[in-house]
Design a protein around this motif. Structure first.
Motif, mmCIF file in Angstrom:
data_model
loop_
_atom_site.group_PDB
_atom_site.id
_atom_site.type_symbol
_atom_site.label_atom_id
_atom_site.label_comp_id
_atom_site.label_asym_id
_atom_site.label_seq_id
_atom_site.Cartn_x
_atom_site.Cartn_y
_atom_site.Cartn_z
ATOM 1 N N VAL A 47 7.162 77.727 17.436
ATOM 2 C CA VAL A 47 6.711 76.634 18.297
ATOM 3 C C VAL A 47 5.613 75.903 17.535
ATOM 4 O O VAL A 47 4.618 76.501 17.143
ATOM 5 C CB VAL A 47 6.166 77.158 19.648
ATOM 6 N N ARG A 48 5.827 74.626 17.318
ATOM 7 C CA ARG A 48 4.878 73.811 16.556
ATOM 8 C C ARG A 48 4.486 72.626 17.432
ATOM 9 O O ARG A 48 5.306 71.781 17.762
ATOM 10 C CB ARG A 48 5.530 73.351 15.261
ATOM 11 N N PHE A 49 3.221 72.576 17.803
ATOM 12 C CA PHE A 49 2.745 71.518 18.696
ATOM 13 C C PHE A 49 2.459 70.230 17.930
ATOM 14 O O PHE A 49 2.041 70.254 16.785
ATOM 15 C CB PHE A 49 1.468 71.980 19.417
ATOM 16 N N ASN A 50 2.670 69.110 18.595
ATOM 17 C CA ASN A 50 2.383 67.797 18.042
ATOM 18 C C ASN A 50 0.877 67.552 18.160
ATOM 19 O O ASN A 50 0.348 67.357 19.252
ATOM 20 C CB ASN A 50 3.164 66.731 18.816
ATOM 21 N N ALA A 51 0.175 67.546 17.023
ATOM 22 C CA ALA A 51 -1.282 67.434 17.001
ATOM 23 C C ALA A 51 -1.780 66.078 17.518
ATOM 24 O O ALA A 51 -2.951 65.936 17.846
ATOM 25 C CB ALA A 51 -1.806 67.672 15.590
ATOM 26 N N VAL A 52 -0.904 65.098 17.622
ATOM 27 C CA VAL A 52 -1.297 63.799 18.179
ATOM 28 C C VAL A 52 -1.435 63.910 19.703
ATOM 29 O O VAL A 52 -2.276 63.254 20.311
ATOM 30 C CB VAL A 52 -0.264 62.708 17.804
ATOM 31 N N LYS A 53 -0.635 64.782 20.307
ATOM 32 C CA LYS A 53 -0.613 64.903 21.763
ATOM 33 C C LYS A 53 -1.499 66.025 22.298
ATOM 34 O O LYS A 53 -2.082 65.902 23.376
ATOM 35 C CB LYS A 53 0.819 65.126 22.242
ATOM 36 N N VAL A 54 -1.565 67.141 21.567
ATOM 37 C CA VAL A 54 -2.369 68.292 22.009
ATOM 38 C C VAL A 54 -3.054 68.920 20.803
ATOM 39 O O VAL A 54 -2.603 68.764 19.669
ATOM 40 C CB VAL A 54 -1.509 69.372 22.724
ATOM 41 N N HIS A 55 -4.138 69.623 21.062
ATOM 42 C CA HIS A 55 -4.787 70.366 19.977
ATOM 43 C C HIS A 55 -3.982 71.643 19.761
ATOM 44 O O HIS A 55 -3.817 72.448 20.682
ATOM 45 C CB HIS A 55 -6.236 70.683 20.341
ATOM 46 N N PRO A 56 -3.430 71.853 18.557
ATOM 47 C CA PRO A 56 -2.515 72.977 18.322
ATOM 48 C C PRO A 56 -3.128 74.350 18.584
ATOM 49 O O PRO A 56 -2.434 75.250 19.052
ATOM 50 C CB PRO A 56 -2.124 72.847 16.854
ATOM 51 N N LEU A 95 -3.091 72.401 30.096
ATOM 52 C CA LEU A 95 -4.188 72.197 29.159
ATOM 53 C C LEU A 95 -5.191 71.200 29.732
ATOM 54 O O LEU A 95 -4.817 70.313 30.501
ATOM 55 C CB LEU A 95 -3.656 71.645 27.828
ATOM 56 N N PRO A 96 -6.453 71.334 29.331
ATOM 57 C CA PRO A 96 -7.439 70.336 29.765
ATOM 58 C C PRO A 96 -7.231 69.026 29.007
ATOM 59 O O PRO A 96 -6.362 68.924 28.144
ATOM 60 C CB PRO A 96 -8.777 70.994 29.393
ATOM 61 N N LYS A 97 -8.062 68.036 29.295
ATOM 62 C CA LYS A 97 -7.993 66.755 28.601
ATOM 63 C C LYS A 97 -8.205 66.968 27.107
ATOM 64 O O LYS A 97 -8.833 67.938 26.688
ATOM 65 C CB LYS A 97 -9.046 65.801 29.150
ATOM 66 N N LEU A 98 -7.692 66.042 26.296
ATOM 67 C CA LEU A 98 -7.685 66.196 24.840
ATOM 68 C C LEU A 98 -9.079 66.435 24.256
ATOM 69 O O LEU A 98 -9.248 67.273 23.379
ATOM 70 C CB LEU A 98 -7.015 64.990 24.170
ATOM 71 N N ASP A 99 -10.097 65.723 24.751
ATOM 72 C CA ASP A 99 -11.446 65.935 24.203
ATOM 73 C C ASP A 99 -11.926 67.366 24.464
ATOM 74 O O ASP A 99 -12.576 67.981 23.618
ATOM 75 C CB ASP A 99 -12.440 64.897 24.732
ATOM 76 N N GLN A 100 -11.573 67.914 25.617
ATOM 77 C CA GLN A 100 -11.932 69.301 25.917
ATOM 78 C C GLN A 100 -11.096 70.269 25.076
ATOM 79 O O GLN A 100 -11.594 71.308 24.648
ATOM 80 C CB GLN A 100 -11.740 69.582 27.404
ATOM 81 N N GLN A 101 -9.839 69.902 24.828
ATOM 82 C CA GLN A 101 -8.992 70.727 23.962
ATOM 83 C C GLN A 101 -9.595 70.829 22.569
ATOM 84 O O GLN A 101 -9.592 71.899 21.956
ATOM 85 C CB GLN A 101 -7.587 70.139 23.848
ATOM 86 N N LEU A 102 -10.095 69.695 22.061
ATOM 87 C CA LEU A 102 -10.692 69.680 20.730
ATOM 88 C C LEU A 102 -11.896 70.617 20.660
ATOM 89 O O LEU A 102 -12.046 71.391 19.714
ATOM 90 C CB LEU A 102 -11.106 68.260 20.340
#
Length: 154
Positions: A47-56, A95-102
């Protein structure tokens, strides 16, 4: 041998590996955090996540938390149970919002690096113990001399 492997089958840091077959092992999930060129056999789904959409890293930790759900997704009869890649792809990871994911991803990454450092240190300590203990037990080496050897190595 890896030169014959399709590039999309070569593992990348932050891939998530899901065991896709086998009674008792189907659904086990692990994160790949190494940069060593490796691949897996057909019984493992990458499973490889798209780093543009989510923090892997954060998404990978989220997927780890769904291991029990993934295990229950197995299809087939006893001994022939398999996990559908299509169904796995439909699985929703909250998942939380992208900034929180980062921010979470940075923390998780730091913990993973710390874990790797501690594991390497444990291997070094175990090797030192294994090398010195027989000599200490046999009397061929005195504790004072062993302390000096360890001090010099560390």
């Amino acid at each position: 041998m890896l030169s014959k492997v399709r590039e999309d089958k070569v593992l990348k840091a932050n891939d998530v590996l899901v065991n896709s077959t086998g009674q008792g092992t189907l659904g086990r999930v692990a994160r790949w955090i190494d940069n060593e060129r490796s691949t897996v056999d057909s019984h493992i789904t990458i499973v490889r996540f798209n780093a543009v959409k989510v923090h892997p890293v954060t998404a990978g930790i989220g997927l780890l938390s769904l291991q029990e759900t993934i295990t229950e997704m197995g299809e087939g009869s006893t001994g022939q149970t398999e996990l559908s890649r299509v169904e796995l792809g439909k699985l929703k990871v909250r998942l939380p919002k992208l900034d929180q994911q980062l921010e979470l991803g940075r923390h998780f990454d730091g913990l993973a690096k710390m874990e790797q450092t501690h594991l390497a240190e444990n291997r070094t300590l175990a090797a030192t113990r294994d090398a010195l203990l027989p000599q200490l037990m046999s009397g061929k080496l005195r504790v004072k001399d062993a302390e000096a050897i360890v001090s010099a190595a560390v």
